[in-house]
Design an enzyme around this catalytic site. Structure first.
Site, PDB file in Angstrom:
ATOM      1  N   GLU A 169     -23.046 -17.287   4.589  1.00  0.00           N
ATOM      2  CA  GLU A 169     -23.259 -17.574   6.015  1.00  0.00           C
ATOM      3  C   GLU A 169     -24.403 -18.585   6.177  1.00  0.00           C
ATOM      4  OE1 GLU A 169     -23.160 -14.671   4.578  1.00  0.00           O
ATOM      5  OE2 GLU A 169     -21.980 -13.218   5.723  1.00  0.00           O
ATOM      6  N   LYS A 184     -33.298 -15.608   0.291  1.00  0.00           N
ATOM      7  CA  LYS A 184     -33.922 -15.147  -0.953  1.00  0.00           C
ATOM      8  C   LYS A 184     -33.115 -15.649  -2.156  1.00  0.00           C
ATOM      9  CE  LYS A 184     -35.291 -10.914  -3.305  1.00  0.00           C
ATOM     10  NZ  LYS A 184     -35.612  -9.506  -3.216  1.00  0.00           N
ATOM     11  N   GLU A 232     -30.605   0.189   5.648  1.00  0.00           N
ATOM     12  CA  GLU A 232     -30.331  -0.508   4.392  1.00  0.00           C
ATOM     13  C   GLU A 232     -31.177   0.086   3.269  1.00  0.00           C
ATOM     14  OE1 GLU A 232     -28.817  -4.926   3.854  1.00  0.00           O
ATOM     15  OE2 GLU A 232     -30.991  -4.897   3.926  1.00  0.00           O
ATOM     16  N   LYS A 283     -18.972  -8.614   0.694  1.00  0.00           N
ATOM     17  CA  LYS A 283     -19.211 -10.043   0.425  1.00  0.00           C
ATOM     18  C   LYS A 283     -18.199 -10.562  -0.585  1.00  0.00           C
ATOM     19  CE  LYS A 283     -24.246 -10.453   1.075  1.00  0.00           C
ATOM     20  NZ  LYS A 283     -25.514 -10.793   0.431  1.00  0.00           N
ATOM     21  N   HIS A 296     -30.564   4.002  32.264  1.00  0.00           N
ATOM     22  CA  HIS A 296     -29.473   3.847  33.239  1.00  0.00           C
ATOM     23  C   HIS A 296     -28.133   3.729  32.522  1.00  0.00           C
ATOM     24  CE1 HIS A 296     -32.107   3.321  36.741  1.00  0.00           C
ATOM     25  NE2 HIS A 296     -32.966   2.903  35.816  1.00  0.00           N
ATOM     26  N   GLY A 354     -35.736  -8.299   0.740  1.00  0.00           N
ATOM     27  CA  GLY A 354     -35.410  -9.142   1.902  1.00  0.00           C
ATOM     28  C   GLY A 354     -35.936  -8.564   3.209  1.00  0.00           C
ATOM     29  N   ARG A 355     -35.654  -7.276   3.424  1.00  0.00           N
ATOM     30  CA  ARG A 355     -36.047  -6.656   4.704  1.00  0.00           C
ATOM     31  C   ARG A 355     -37.541  -6.355   4.769  1.00  0.00           C
ATOM     32  NH1 ARG A 355     -32.776  -4.019   1.488  1.00  0.00           N
ATOM     33  NH2 ARG A 355     -33.257  -1.971   0.636  1.00  0.00           N
TER      34      ARG A 355
HETATM   35  C1  G6Q Z   1     -32.339  -7.322   2.838  1.00  0.00           C
HETATM   36  C2  G6Q Z   1     -30.988  -7.523   2.360  1.00  0.00           C
HETATM   37  C3  G6Q Z   1     -30.154  -8.513   3.128  1.00  0.00           C
HETATM   38  C4  G6Q Z   1     -30.509  -9.969   2.836  1.00  0.00           C
HETATM   39  C5  G6Q Z   1     -29.415 -10.864   3.417  1.00  0.00           C
HETATM   40  C6  G6Q Z   1     -29.724 -12.324   3.197  1.00  0.00           C
HETATM   41  O1  G6Q Z   1     -33.128  -6.582   2.332  1.00  0.00           O
HETATM   42  O2  G6Q Z   1     -30.984  -7.777   1.016  1.00  0.00           O
HETATM   43  O3  G6Q Z   1     -30.250  -8.298   4.507  1.00  0.00           O
HETATM   44  O4  G6Q Z   1     -31.746 -10.273   3.361  1.00  0.00           O
HETATM   45  O5  G6Q Z   1     -28.170 -10.540   2.849  1.00  0.00           O
HETATM   46  O6  G6Q Z   1     -29.882 -12.593   1.847  1.00  0.00           O
HETATM   47  P1  G6Q Z   1     -30.581 -13.896   1.366  1.00  0.00           P
HETATM   48  O7  G6Q Z   1     -31.970 -13.886   1.844  1.00  0.00           O
HETATM   49  O8  G6Q Z   1     -30.474 -13.884  -0.119  1.00  0.00           O
HETATM   50  O9  G6Q Z   1     -29.815 -15.044   1.979  1.00  0.00           O
END
Ligand code: G6Q
Length: 548
Positions: free
Chosen positions: A211, A205, A352, A511, A383, A266-267
């Site tokens: 990463e 996003k 989150e 971060k 189990h 994002g989620r």
């Molecule tokens: C989701 C969060 C988080 C995000 C990641 C990746 O709602 O904001 O999980 O999706 O940190 O972020 P980017 O999409 O910006 O790389």
């Protein structure tokens, strides 16, 4: 006013004192129609919530609480695009992404539906060409392997849906998801693929996530080491982002960038360009069905009265256990192998969104919010950790999820699966008392003393709540409905707790610190002072690796 001071909350507190000592067994005995009364269906989903520590009064008081907190108005505000994500001054409009009627929805005075349709049709065109073997790699070969590079919200949704709907996947395409910056994951994928036939989707996003960018740069280098010519990148790298400029700066051609918008969290983003991997794998028709399933849940959520509203009921049951029974966790237990990533996905979505400690106006809360979400595949868990669920000291309400259809399963397998789901829910609810355990021991041939000694270990208190969610079959439409069900459940709980479910400041601090520590590991100038333990650990790492 704090949640605890509300009239309905106080009434619930009193009611709880009565209910907490009641056993569900008695509730079932008293009310023969309980199984029918506490049951809802919508589309391909059926919810049995009868095995909860509730009666009609409980539900009525919970609905009163929702009304007192103006839930209906707040649902409307979300759907209309009000900026309910107040700390980031944004709307939360994932529902617009599946608005199949395409009625206008405005953000900052602009109808966003035009943009949504445009990107969707670019995705459709791209995925069609790729699936038909018309989008060719730089040596004119069709793409066979797709690698989605992203993390968190830019990974888990697409990963979960592609695994869940594997039966609908294109037979030529192998899907890989790389999220961990530990190079072991990317190395493992690179071993299986070839630069000439691979497409990388860089999903981010912000296009600033360390990463993801590190993995994308390594993938780019791996590609160029073989292909040798930067112009070939355009055939093998696409990006998904709200930050199109950063994606261009990274070297991705403008026509290969699929945009989305800051009003999609994002989620909550698998419904738009972040779902490109899903659309490529399943095809545009199935992606459309996924959206349709979610839209069906949206309409139900926005329109149905609370008494018949699946997300509202699931959410209020959660509130009942978290804020009155002090249940600190909630389990997501799918039984179908296809849904193995579902608990992980819901873990992010819920924790989150609602793992917050202050109200919307910044006041410290004096009640609990998001439970710890955990869970895994049902049969395997039986189990393993189910021991604690049956006989441990914690109360962990749960959702048991299974498909009804045995189509495609091996003969005799699905019946065993289903019988276990139903048996677990029954055992958790009914339990086994001392007398039963003692008599069973005697029947097994133990003498009285032995039978008495062992009996306490074989007692199950029961009265442990579970919801059973039956999915007619695992198909795109039903998976769409299932995900939206949880999105809305989480929204309702956020409203009850008066928190912003759409920000995630909690992921930011780590971060920032990691960037500073990284500079220290490379002996570069760092800005922050760290505690003595952190400094010690940095020194150990540097000294250890100085030998290599
Ligand atoms: C989701 C969060 C988080 C995000 C990641 C990746 O709602 O904001 O999980 O999706 O940190 O972020 P980017 O999409 O910006 O790389």
């Amino acid at each position: 006013m704090s949640l605890k001071e509300l009239k309905s909350f106080e009434k619930l507190q009193k009611h709880f004192e009565k209910m907490s000592s009641l056993h569900m067994k008695e509730l079932f005995l008293k009310d023969k129609l309980r199984y029918k009364k506490y049951f809802l269906s919508l589309g391909g989903l059926r919810l049995d919530y009868s095995k909860n520590r509730i009666n009609d009064d409980t539900l009525n008081l919970l609905f009163e609480l929702a009304k007192e907190l103006k839930l209906k108005e707040k649902i409307k505000a979300m759907f209309q695009g009000e900026k309910i994500n107040t700390t980031e001054n944004r709307a939360a409009l994932h529902t617009a992404l599946r608005n199949d009627k395409k009625n206008p929805i405005y953000v900052d005075g602009k109808d966003i539906m035009k943009n949504v349709s445009e990107v969707l049709s670019r995705m459709q065109d791209f995925s069609d060409r790729l699936r038909l073997g018309q989008w060719l790699g730089y040596t004119h070969q069709p793409i066979t392997d797709i690698v989605n590079i992203g993390i968190g919200g830019s990974d888990l949704g697409a990963l979960m849906v592609c695994k869940a709907l594997k039966n609908y996947g294109h037979p030529r395409l192998n899907m890989y998801f790389v999220s961990n910056v530990d190079g072991v994951q990317l190395q493992g994928v690179l071993k299986n693929i070839h630069p000439q036939t691979t497409l990388f989707i860089v999903a981010s996003k912000t296009f600033a996530t360390q990463e993801t960018l590190t993995n994308a740069l390594t993938a780019r280098k791996w590609f160029l080491d073989y292909a040798l010519d930067e112009s070939f990148i355009a055939k093998h790298f696409v990006a998904v982002s709200t930050n199109t400029q950063a994606a261009k700066n990274f070297g991705i051609a403008a026509e290969n960038i699929f945009e989305f918008w800051n009003w999609v969290g994002g989620r909550y983003s698998l419904w738009c360009a972040v779902g490109l991997a899903i659309m490529i794998y399943l095809g545009k028709e199935n992606f459309k069905l996924l959206l349709e399933g979610a839209h069906l849940m949206d309409e139900h959520f926005a329109g149905a009265k609370f008494e018949e509203n699946m997300p509202v009921i699931l959410a209020l049951l959660g509130v009942w256990y978290i804020n009155f029974f002090d249940a600190g966790s909630h389990l997501i237990i799918p039984y179908d192998q296809h849904l193995r990533y579902f608990p992980k996905f819901i873990q992010q979505l819920d924790m989150e969104s609602n793992g917050k400690q202050v109200s919307k106006s910044g006041q410290r809360l004096d009640y609990d919010t998001s439970p710890i979400i955990w869970g895994d595949m049902g049969i395997n868990s039986q189990h393993a950790f189910f021991q604690l669920l049956h006989q441990g000291t914690h109360l962990s309400p749960m959702d048991l999820i299974v498909s009804l259809s045995k189509k495609g399963n091996l003969p005799g397998h699905h019946e065993i699966l289903i019988s276990n789901v139903f048996a677990q829910a029954e055992a958790l609810m009914m339990g086994k008392d001392f007398k039963q355990a003692y008599e069973e021991n005697l029947a097994k041939g133990m003498n009285e003393e032995e039978a008495k000694k062992l009996a306490p270990h074989r007692v199950f208190s029961g009265n442990r709540p579970s919801n059973i969610l039956l999915i007619d079959e695992i198909n795109p439409k039903n998976i769409g409905s299932l995900i939206a069900l949880y999105e809305h459940k989480i929204f309702v709980q956020g409203v009850i707790w008066d928190i912003n479910s759409f920000d995630q400041w909690g992921v930011e601090l780590g971060k920032e610190l990691a960037k500073d520590i990284l500079a220290k590991l490379y002996n570069e100038k760092a800005l922050k002072e760290h505690d003595s333990s952190t400094n010690h650990l940095i020194e150990i790492y540097k000294e250890f690796n100085s030998k290599f």
